[in-house]
Design a protein around this motif. Sequence first.
Motif, short mmCIF file in Angstrom:
data_model
loop_
_atom_site.label_atom_id
_atom_site.label_comp_id
_atom_site.label_asym_id
_atom_site.label_seq_id
_atom_site.Cartn_x
_atom_site.Cartn_y
_atom_site.Cartn_z
N PRO A 155 0.83 -1.21 0.00
CA PRO A 155 0.00 0.00 0.00
C PRO A 155 0.87 1.26 0.00
O PRO A 155 1.75 1.42 0.83
CB PRO A 155 -0.80 -0.11 1.31
CG PRO A 155 -0.89 -1.60 1.54
CD PRO A 155 0.45 -2.14 1.06
N GLY A 156 0.67 2.11 -1.00
CA GLY A 156 1.51 3.29 -1.16
C GLY A 156 2.76 3.02 -1.98
O GLY A 156 3.63 3.88 -2.08
N GLY A 157 2.88 1.79 -2.53
CA GLY A 157 4.04 1.44 -3.34
C GLY A 157 5.31 1.31 -2.52
O GLY A 157 5.27 1.20 -1.29
N ILE A 158 6.45 1.37 -3.20
CA ILE A 158 7.71 1.20 -2.48
C ILE A 158 7.96 2.36 -1.51
O ILE A 158 8.57 2.17 -0.47
CB ILE A 158 8.92 0.96 -3.40
CG1 ILE A 158 9.06 2.06 -4.45
CG2 ILE A 158 8.83 -0.38 -4.07
CD1 ILE A 158 10.30 1.93 -5.33
N ALA A 159 7.43 3.54 -1.83
CA ALA A 159 7.58 4.67 -0.90
C ALA A 159 6.79 4.41 0.38
O ALA A 159 7.26 4.73 1.48
CB ALA A 159 7.11 5.97 -1.56
N GLY A 160 5.61 3.81 0.25
CA GLY A 160 4.82 3.46 1.43
C GLY A 160 5.50 2.39 2.26
O GLY A 160 5.51 2.44 3.49
N HIS A 161 6.08 1.40 1.56
CA HIS A 161 6.80 0.33 2.24
C HIS A 161 8.00 0.92 3.00
O HIS A 161 8.24 0.59 4.16
CB HIS A 161 7.24 -0.72 1.22
CG HIS A 161 7.61 -2.04 1.80
ND1 HIS A 161 7.90 -3.12 1.02
CD2 HIS A 161 7.74 -2.48 3.08
CE1 HIS A 161 8.19 -4.16 1.79
NE2 HIS A 161 8.12 -3.79 3.05
N LYS A 162 8.72 1.82 2.32
CA LYS A 162 9.87 2.47 2.95
C LYS A 162 9.44 3.23 4.20
O LYS A 162 10.09 3.13 5.24
CB LYS A 162 10.53 3.43 1.95
CG LYS A 162 11.69 4.20 2.54
CD LYS A 162 12.31 5.16 1.53
CE LYS A 162 13.45 5.91 2.19
NZ LYS A 162 14.08 6.86 1.28
N GLN A 163 8.37 3.98 4.11
CA GLN A 163 7.90 4.79 5.23
C GLN A 163 7.59 3.93 6.45
O GLN A 163 7.99 4.25 7.58
CB GLN A 163 6.67 5.58 4.82
CG GLN A 163 6.14 6.48 5.90
CD GLN A 163 4.92 7.26 5.44
OE1 GLN A 163 4.22 6.88 4.50
NE2 GLN A 163 4.65 8.36 6.11
N VAL A 164 6.91 2.81 6.24
CA VAL A 164 6.55 1.94 7.36
C VAL A 164 7.80 1.30 7.97
O VAL A 164 7.94 1.25 9.19
CB VAL A 164 5.53 0.87 6.91
CG1 VAL A 164 5.29 -0.15 8.01
CG2 VAL A 164 4.23 1.52 6.50
#
Length: 104
Positions: free
Chosen positions: A71-80
């Motif tokens: 969810p949110g793409g790789i940027a979302g994955h990075k953020q989490v």
Amino acid sequence: MSRVDSDFNDKVYAFVATVPAGKVVTYGQVAAACGAAWAAWEVGQIAHTGPSDLPWQRVVNKQGGLARGYPGGIAGHKQVLESEGFVVSDDFTIDMSKYLWQPK
């Protein structure tokens, strides 16, 4: 028809639930631990539809790459991951020598 046994999803859910904070596993590790070493792709598909209360963010590819389908793409994955204390590089990977979990 699925190539994995009918309880594979449940095995994946149970395994992912055990990944400790500060560590990651690969899709292939999850598949192998659940009795179908060849099923890394299937694990990725299960992650897209599995229970949202599991730590799916702690599952990455074998090079430490983040998931575009998160969810949110790789940027979302990075953020989490960064919110959990992981260091994510500019190419959206993590240091597997530091973060890979090897369950017993």
